[in-house]
Design an enzyme around this catalytic site. Sequence first.
Site, PDB file in Angstrom:
ATOM      1  N   HIS A 389       0.823  -1.205   0.000  1.00 52.40           N
ATOM      2  CA  HIS A 389       0.000   0.000   0.000  1.00 52.40           C
ATOM      3  C   HIS A 389       0.859   1.258   0.000  1.00 52.40           C
ATOM      4  CE1 HIS A 389      -2.807  -2.971   2.012  1.00 52.40           C
ATOM      5  NE2 HIS A 389      -3.340  -2.690   0.853  1.00 52.40           N
ATOM      6  N   ARG A 496      -5.761  -0.065 -15.531  1.00 55.35           N
ATOM      7  CA  ARG A 496      -5.476  -1.396 -14.976  1.00 55.35           C
ATOM      8  C   ARG A 496      -6.350  -1.603 -13.746  1.00 55.35           C
ATOM      9  NH1 ARG A 496      -0.347   1.111 -15.520  1.00 55.35           N
ATOM     10  NH2 ARG A 496       0.888   0.330 -17.282  1.00 55.35           N
ATOM     11  N   ARG A 532      -9.590  -1.945 -18.717  1.00 58.61           N
ATOM     12  CA  ARG A 532      -9.146  -3.310 -18.990  1.00 58.61           C
ATOM     13  C   ARG A 532      -9.650  -4.230 -17.893  1.00 58.61           C
ATOM     14  NH1 ARG A 532      -2.817  -4.597 -19.112  1.00 58.61           N
ATOM     15  NH2 ARG A 532      -3.132  -4.475 -16.861  1.00 58.61           N
ATOM     16  N   GLU A 631      -1.268  -9.021 -27.627  1.00 55.88           N
ATOM     17  CA  GLU A 631      -0.026  -9.195 -26.871  1.00 55.88           C
ATOM     18  C   GLU A 631       0.522 -10.614 -26.903  1.00 55.88           C
ATOM     19  OE1 GLU A 631      -0.822  -7.962 -22.834  1.00 55.88           O
ATOM     20  OE2 GLU A 631      -2.886  -8.697 -22.940  1.00 55.88           O
ATOM     21  N   ASN A 654       4.722  -4.897 -24.050  1.00 57.96           N
ATOM     22  CA  ASN A 654       5.548  -5.526 -23.015  1.00 57.96           C
ATOM     23  C   ASN A 654       5.498  -7.049 -23.106  1.00 57.96           C
ATOM     24  OD1 ASN A 654       5.740  -2.882 -22.315  1.00 57.96           O
ATOM     25  ND2 ASN A 654       4.870  -3.081 -20.275  1.00 57.96           N
ATOM     26  N   ASP A 655       4.283  -7.591 -23.132  1.00 57.53           N
ATOM     27  CA  ASP A 655       4.139  -9.040 -23.240  1.00 57.53           C
ATOM     28  C   ASP A 655       4.421  -9.523 -24.664  1.00 57.53           C
ATOM     29  OD1 ASP A 655       3.676 -10.029 -20.703  1.00 57.53           O
ATOM     30  OD2 ASP A 655       1.529  -9.622 -20.771  1.00 57.53           O
ATOM     31  N   ARG A 665      11.942 -10.700 -19.577  1.00 59.38           N
ATOM     32  CA  ARG A 665      12.670  -9.444 -19.352  1.00 59.38           C
ATOM     33  C   ARG A 665      13.069  -9.248 -17.900  1.00 59.38           C
ATOM     34  NH1 ARG A 665       8.438  -4.515 -19.330  1.00 59.38           N
ATOM     35  NH2 ARG A 665       6.693  -5.537 -18.329  1.00 59.38           N
ATOM     36  N   CYS A 702      -0.235   0.506 -25.937  1.00 57.13           N
ATOM     37  CA  CYS A 702      -0.201   0.907 -24.529  1.00 57.13           C
ATOM     38  C   CYS A 702       0.987   0.315 -23.778  1.00 57.13           C
ATOM     39  CB  CYS A 702      -1.500   0.524 -23.825  1.00 57.13           C
ATOM     40  SG  CYS A 702      -1.833  -1.244 -23.814  1.00 57.13           S
TER      41      CYS A 702
END
Length: 782
Positions: A389, A496, A532, A631, A654-655, A665, A702
């Site tokens: 958090h 997200r 998403r 992706e 990224n993926d 990565r 993105c």
Amino acid sequence: MLLEDVATIIAHAHDVRASLREIVELLAERLDMEVCSLYVYDVARKLLVLAATKGLDPQSVGKVSMRVDEGLTGYAVEKLEPVMAVDALAHPRYKYFPETGEERYHSFLGVPVVDKREPLGVLVVQTSRRRRFTRDQIRLLKAISAPIGGLLVRAQLQESLRSKEEERRSAHDRMLEVTQRLQAYEREHGRPRPAAAAALGRLPGLGASPGFGIGRAHLLKPQVSFAGVQRQRRGSAKRELARWQSAVERSVEEIGRLAHRVRATLPEIDAAMFEAQRLMLGDPNFVGRVEALIRGEASAEHALEQVLGQMIAEFERIADPYMRDRLFDLKDVGQRLLRNLLGVSERTTPSAAAAFVLVARELTLSDLPMMEQQGLRGIVLATGGVTSHASILAKSLEIPTVVGVEHLEDAVHEGDQLIVDGNAGIVYISPAPDVLREYERLGREYRAFNRELETLRELPAETRDGHRVSLTANVGLLGDLVLAMHHGAEGVGLYRTEFPFMSHRDFLTEDEQLDLYRMMLQRLEGRPIAIRTLDMGADKYPSYLRLPREENPFLGWRSIRISLEMPELFSAQLRAILRASAYGDVRILFPMISGLEEIRRIKELLAQAQEDLHREGHAFNAELPLGIMIEVPSAVRLAPELSQEVDFFSIGTNDLIQYLLAVDRNNPRVAPLYEPLHPAVLRAIADTVVAARAAGKRVTICGEMAADPACSLILMGMGLDGLSMGPFFIPVIKRLIRSVELTRARQLAAELLRLETVKEIKGCLFEGMRALGVIDFMDMYH
């Protein structure tokens, strides 16, 4: 009636093995089955072990075991669904165990016993007659497996407590030896033994929030302690109880104020956390134990100390993550109560005019408001992870943060000058003058660069020849919108939704999700948002979703696969997003789509949710735009077909890069092979854009490539409609776009797509950027 009888056996269970044996005997008799067996999953050995049986050879109990990939019983665990065979001996997964004597039994039904999708065992029934089990029988065994699962969890907990006690005893002598050595060192040197890194004035950790800050260390230590508290009460029991009850009331009021304050800053934090602390203060077991000791001559402080010590010891024996969270709550509540008993005010921070760095072992909920102080330049924690958090809030407030710093409490003292580098995950203690000068120089350049970019905030991302590119932000928290709007985002290209799920102690309800989405839309003031659906899995499992460890989680049970296998939870999110669409410009985005079957199943669930909402009278946008993340390689190959099913594509680079190049990565040995400018990556993106264009659909990106000036120049030239990125990068990319012509970017992209190696592409790209007069953007980025 049968289910009630099973529950009665479990409720009175003292010997787990005997109770399991009693259950299988009862089921065999009532269901008229020749065999009823229970196999228990041994997580450590990854084996299913026969724990109880009626019908098989009793001598095989505890001796017969199998891997998950063996036999029909293992198949039930693999699928996590009931497995039925009319003739088990003819089934390709059948495996014969001669010790059991089961060769005469033909029909087979195995029902997995699970707890939050974590396998605990398999309940099996068999008959010699070939038969097909009815749906009612399968449903009954599934219902019976639930309380059996509870019994097995209880048995695991008891075993864990026994093993922890044995570990504690065996570790006692080792700890005593270590303590004696440390004491000898301190007697000789007059101070604790430092780590080598700390002695050099440089402490490594994990970068949890980017940026860097310089300030004096402010050590966050417990305000009060039980050392020296009065053991026996001095006055009457009535007077001491009144002191205690007053401290409880003040603590309840403080928690209420804290909850209101934190919710305003970070509504994604689970309100149940504050409720849990409030409930502790009203728990008859906790409060009653303290009051009983007060009546028995103990002071309120000493009574609290004794009860806390007992409860903390109980919690520390339990490995369950949820119970560990309760332990933090318990310690936090204990500190609050003791402080109020001693009449100590809530903590204050250094003067707002003084730049300071917060240094602590851990931050509790009570400490989170300190992160809003004006003079705070950085945070350094000995414990915690990048998804704690504190880390999430620090990132939302753009406070440089480093966590997981070993030897922190030995190395840093109050007032030490610190540099917190959240990019590199390093803390400098009393830095050398040249190090300090370099960071101060970087700070001046950063502030000057930002002042220049702020002039672009209200201007469009438009090329010199008039082509507009949409620049939106990737966000995960409501607080991120402040930065997104400050940096000129046109909306949210990727929201997200998993962050709130990670911070809560259970799945969010439909209404809880709707509240968050509605707040997002209110802050956006008409700007669009692509929400998403849950992208959990790989390295993002919440603690309450207990799952077996996977050998390769990035290729395992994650993202849309989880959603489709948990349709009730998925439908709750679909309903929440649909209802939110009545309040603003909402698009829905589905992650990790690999084929047409998935998107068609999603559309079936979405249609059902729309039908239910319409029947219930809820407003929503019936034309809600549907998008998918591109992706995985299969989605690239199927892009022409997928484009017929949805309204837009969003490429998650990224993926996509790691799947295309088979490179993790996060693995330092192969991370250099993770290359966005690889020809296969560029061609995959180009193919996706061509497919979307042919279908008349929008396509955006993105991933991190969107935030890299060199990559964004190529992406614009390929024909991307929009780029979505972290808010920080929007001004840089906007300035780049406004510095070039689209025709030149298209020519450069076409030239790069014809090249065959990374070296050729980079050489050509940098020459092209130099010719366009934008090569200096690379220095700004890096």
